[in-house]
Enzyme design. Structure first.
Site, PDB file in Angstrom:
ATOM      1  N   TYR A 154       0.825  -1.210   0.000  1.00 44.92           N
ATOM      2  CA  TYR A 154       0.000   0.000   0.000  1.00 44.92           C
ATOM      3  C   TYR A 154       0.865   1.268   0.000  1.00 44.92           C
ATOM      4  O   TYR A 154       0.623   2.214  -0.755  1.00 44.92           O
ATOM      5  CB  TYR A 154      -0.896  -0.055   1.238  1.00 44.92           C
ATOM      6  N   LYS A 158       1.058   4.154  -2.824  1.00 42.96           N
ATOM      7  CA  LYS A 158       0.707   5.549  -2.524  1.00 42.96           C
ATOM      8  C   LYS A 158       1.881   6.499  -2.763  1.00 42.96           C
ATOM      9  O   LYS A 158       1.686   7.628  -3.205  1.00 42.96           O
ATOM     10  CB  LYS A 158       0.196   5.671  -1.085  1.00 42.96           C
TER      11      LYS A 158
HETATM   12  N1  LIG Z   1      -9.720   5.526   5.209  1.00 43.35           N
HETATM   13  C1  LIG Z   1      -8.512   6.010   5.439  1.00 43.35           C
HETATM   14  O1  LIG Z   1      -8.079   6.165   6.573  1.00 43.35           O
HETATM   15  C2  LIG Z   1      -7.625   6.395   4.291  1.00 43.35           C
HETATM   16  C3  LIG Z   1      -6.389   6.984   4.580  1.00 43.35           C
HETATM   17  C4  LIG Z   1      -5.545   7.365   3.540  1.00 43.35           C
HETATM   18  C5  LIG Z   1      -5.936   7.154   2.238  1.00 43.35           C
HETATM   19  N2  LIG Z   1      -7.133   6.566   1.972  1.00 43.35           N
HETATM   20  C6  LIG Z   1      -7.463   6.356   0.553  1.00 43.35           C
HETATM   21  O2  LIG Z   1      -8.709   6.953   0.248  1.00 43.35           O
HETATM   22  C7  LIG Z   1      -9.354   6.190  -0.789  1.00 43.35           C
HETATM   23  C8  LIG Z   1     -10.757   5.794  -0.332  1.00 43.35           C
HETATM   24  O3  LIG Z   1     -10.649   5.039   0.862  1.00 43.35           O
HETATM   25  P1  LIG Z   1     -11.901   4.621   1.759  1.00 43.35           P
HETATM   26  O4  LIG Z   1     -11.419   4.539   3.144  1.00 43.35           O
HETATM   27  O5  LIG Z   1     -13.056   5.490   1.434  1.00 43.35           O
HETATM   28  O6  LIG Z   1     -12.136   3.130   1.214  1.00 43.35           O
HETATM   29  P2  LIG Z   1     -13.442   2.199   1.288  1.00 43.35           P
HETATM   30  O7  LIG Z   1     -14.426   2.747   2.252  1.00 43.35           O
HETATM   31  O8  LIG Z   1     -12.915   0.824   1.473  1.00 43.35           O
HETATM   32  O9  LIG Z   1     -14.045   2.343  -0.211  1.00 43.35           O
HETATM   33  C9  LIG Z   1     -13.303   1.913  -1.302  1.00 43.35           C
HETATM   34  C10 LIG Z   1     -13.999   2.338  -2.566  1.00 43.35           C
HETATM   35  O10 LIG Z   1     -13.186   1.965  -3.695  1.00 43.35           O
HETATM   36  C11 LIG Z   1     -13.934   1.151  -4.584  1.00 43.35           C
HETATM   37  N3  LIG Z   1     -13.034   0.209  -5.254  1.00 43.35           N
HETATM   38  C12 LIG Z   1     -12.211  -0.707  -4.675  1.00 43.35           C
HETATM   39  N4  LIG Z   1     -11.505  -1.371  -5.638  1.00 43.35           N
HETATM   40  C13 LIG Z   1     -11.903  -0.861  -6.834  1.00 43.35           C
HETATM   41  C14 LIG Z   1     -11.559  -1.118  -8.197  1.00 43.35           C
HETATM   42  N5  LIG Z   1     -10.654  -2.059  -8.536  1.00 43.35           N
HETATM   43  N6  LIG Z   1     -12.179  -0.405  -9.171  1.00 43.35           N
HETATM   44  C15 LIG Z   1     -13.082   0.543  -8.864  1.00 43.35           C
HETATM   45  N7  LIG Z   1     -13.448   0.836  -7.598  1.00 43.35           N
HETATM   46  C16 LIG Z   1     -12.863   0.146  -6.590  1.00 43.35           C
HETATM   47  C17 LIG Z   1     -14.989   0.505  -3.725  1.00 43.35           C
HETATM   48  O11 LIG Z   1     -16.092   0.093  -4.540  1.00 43.35           O
HETATM   49  P3  LIG Z   1     -17.152  -1.065  -4.036  1.00 43.35           P
HETATM   50  O12 LIG Z   1     -18.020  -0.384  -3.003  1.00 43.35           O
HETATM   51  O13 LIG Z   1     -17.891  -1.423  -5.275  1.00 43.35           O
HETATM   52  O14 LIG Z   1     -16.321  -2.159  -3.436  1.00 43.35           O
HETATM   53  C18 LIG Z   1     -15.329   1.653  -2.784  1.00 43.35           C
HETATM   54  O15 LIG Z   1     -16.207   2.570  -3.415  1.00 43.35           O
HETATM   55  C19 LIG Z   1      -8.438   5.008  -1.069  1.00 43.35           C
HETATM   56  O16 LIG Z   1      -7.619   5.312  -2.176  1.00 43.35           O
HETATM   57  C20 LIG Z   1      -7.616   4.903   0.187  1.00 43.35           C
HETATM   58  O17 LIG Z   1      -6.390   4.283  -0.051  1.00 43.35           O
HETATM   59  C21 LIG Z   1      -7.970   6.177   2.965  1.00 43.35           C
END
Ligand SMILES: NC(=O)c1ccc[n+]([C@@H]2O[C@H](COP(=O)([O-])OP(=O)(O)OC[C@H]3O[C@@H](n4cnc5c(N)ncnc54)[C@H](OP(=O)(O)O)[C@@H]3O)[C@@H](O)[C@H]2O)c1
Lengths: 246, 77
Positions: A154, A158
């Site tokens: 990851y 990133k």
């Molecule tokens: N949460 C944190 O603390 C955090 C921190 C730093 C960065 N981020 C980044 O922020 C972004 C969103 O994170 P989140 O926490 O909101 O994640 P999440 O709640 O797990 O949601 C992930 C989203 O990505 C979609 N997805 C996953 N694989 C995919 C693919 N191959 N093609 C198209 N869509 C895909 C999922 O669709 P489905 O619903 O259809 O599965 C869902 O809409 C990510 O890039 C993550 O790395 C998050």
């Protein structure tokens, strides 16, 4: 305001992507809600946006698959005739210590989190170049800057996104396409719900603002990067992490 | 062939803001018409749209002069 603008948000069915889709719609943009498998959740987001009086459609596409990505962009332009804002937000985690990490877990995370950003960027660049207007906002992560044990795949993806953001920014600047990244800290979503209380406690100790962030905290910064308020910024990564990494 | 050249010339003049008499079959986009590599990518996109054809990535890379473009369009249309 983002009136008459069209935004595509990848991974917008849940979490941060959903909050971004709603925030951009609130500012007046029409939205394409991309998702991987969760059609119901994506449709709920579409409905919420329509209730605000904006247009929205959902498109299923795996961002790591070039053919699906190309089709998604084609369908978007067919529907809306333009594409102003791309938010590369879709992402997954498959955490493990390097000693235990399977090759496939490494590849999967790189393919979705890094190659996916490349494929979507490539696919929209033609339209944005023609328009002489575009905003690309990539979701990185603060661990892509600081490193994190248990997340080699990851973190590599990133950190890659941050580099990709800079290269794309330099390549496309002359066509008025601005490319920036956001590096969230710990945000309360499905992705972080899996953490144990112990892990959360440990994390809170590292956050000067002493709380987890909410998806809306990220969405508001994305809104800024999508708007003309940031028109003299490109290639930057904004840390939105409660002060974790300075 | 002449018609294709005229059309290509028109697009180049428009896209690269090149002087008309500099746009000869021999003119290189980068060396003679002051284009950068992104301009050439854009020009190829414009030609694809105008002549309703797809130019493969590998072929696009070998289009370096006005003549290359005219000949490519002429034999692939
Ligand atoms: N949460 C944190 O603390 C955090 C921190 C730093 C960065 N981020 C980044 O922020 C972004 C969103 O994170 P989140 O926490 O909101 O994640 P999440 O709640 O797990 O949601 C992930 C989203 O990505 C979609 N997805 C996953 N694989 C995919 C693919 N191959 N093609 C198209 N869509 C895909 C999922 O669709 P489905 O619903 O259809 O599965 C869902 O809409 C990510 O890039 C993550 O790395 C998050």
């Amino acid at each position: 305001m983002l009136t008459e603008k069209v935004a595509l948000v990848t991974g917008a069915s849940r979490g941060i992507g959903r909050a971004i889709a709603l925030e951009l719609a609130k500012e007046g943009a029409d939205i394409v809600v991309n998702y991987a498998g969760n059609k119901e959740r994506a449709e709920e987001v579409v409905k919420e946006i329509e209730e605000m009086g904006r247009k929205a459609i959902s498109i299923q596409a795996d961002v790591s698959d070039e053919i699906s990505v190309k089709k998604m962009i084609k369908d978007t332009i067919k529907e809306f005739n333009r594409l102003d804002i791309l938010v590369n937000n879709a992402g997954i985690t498959k955490d493990n210590l390097i000693m235990r990490m399977k090759e496939k877990d490494f590849d999967d995370v790189i393919n979705t989190n890094l190659k996916g950003v490349f494929l979507c960027t490539k696919a929209v660049s033609r339209q944005m170049m023609k328009q002489r207007y575009g905003r690309i906002i990539n979701m990185a992560s603060i661990v892509g800057v600081s490193g994190n044990p248990g997340q080699a795949n990851y973190v590599a993806a990133k950190a890659g996104v941050i580099g990709l953001t800079k290269s794309t920014a330099k390549e496309l600047a002359s066509r008025n396409i601005l490319v920036n990244a956001v590096a969230p800290g710990f945000i309360s979503t499905d992705m972080t719900a899996e953490l144990t209380n112990e892990q959360k406690e440990a994390m809170l100790k590292m956050i000067p603002l002493a709380k987890l962030g909410q998806p809306e905290d990220i969405a508001r910064v994305v809104r800024f990067l999508a708007s003309d308020d940031s028109s003299y910024m490109t290639g930057q990564t904004l840390h939105v992490d409660g002060g974790m990494v300075m | 062939m002449d018609a294709i050249f005229e059309k290509v010339k028109e697009i180049i003049v428009d896209q690269l803001e090149a002087e008309e008499d500099k746009v000869t079959m021999e003119a290189s986009f980068i060396d003679d018409l002051e284009a950068d590599s992104l301009d050439v990518v854009e020009l190829v996109m414009e030609l694809e749209d105008e002549f309703d054809m797809e130019i493969a990535e590998e072929d696009a890379e070998s289009i370096k002069t006005v003549g290359d473009a005219v000949n490519y369009i002429n034999s692939n249309r």
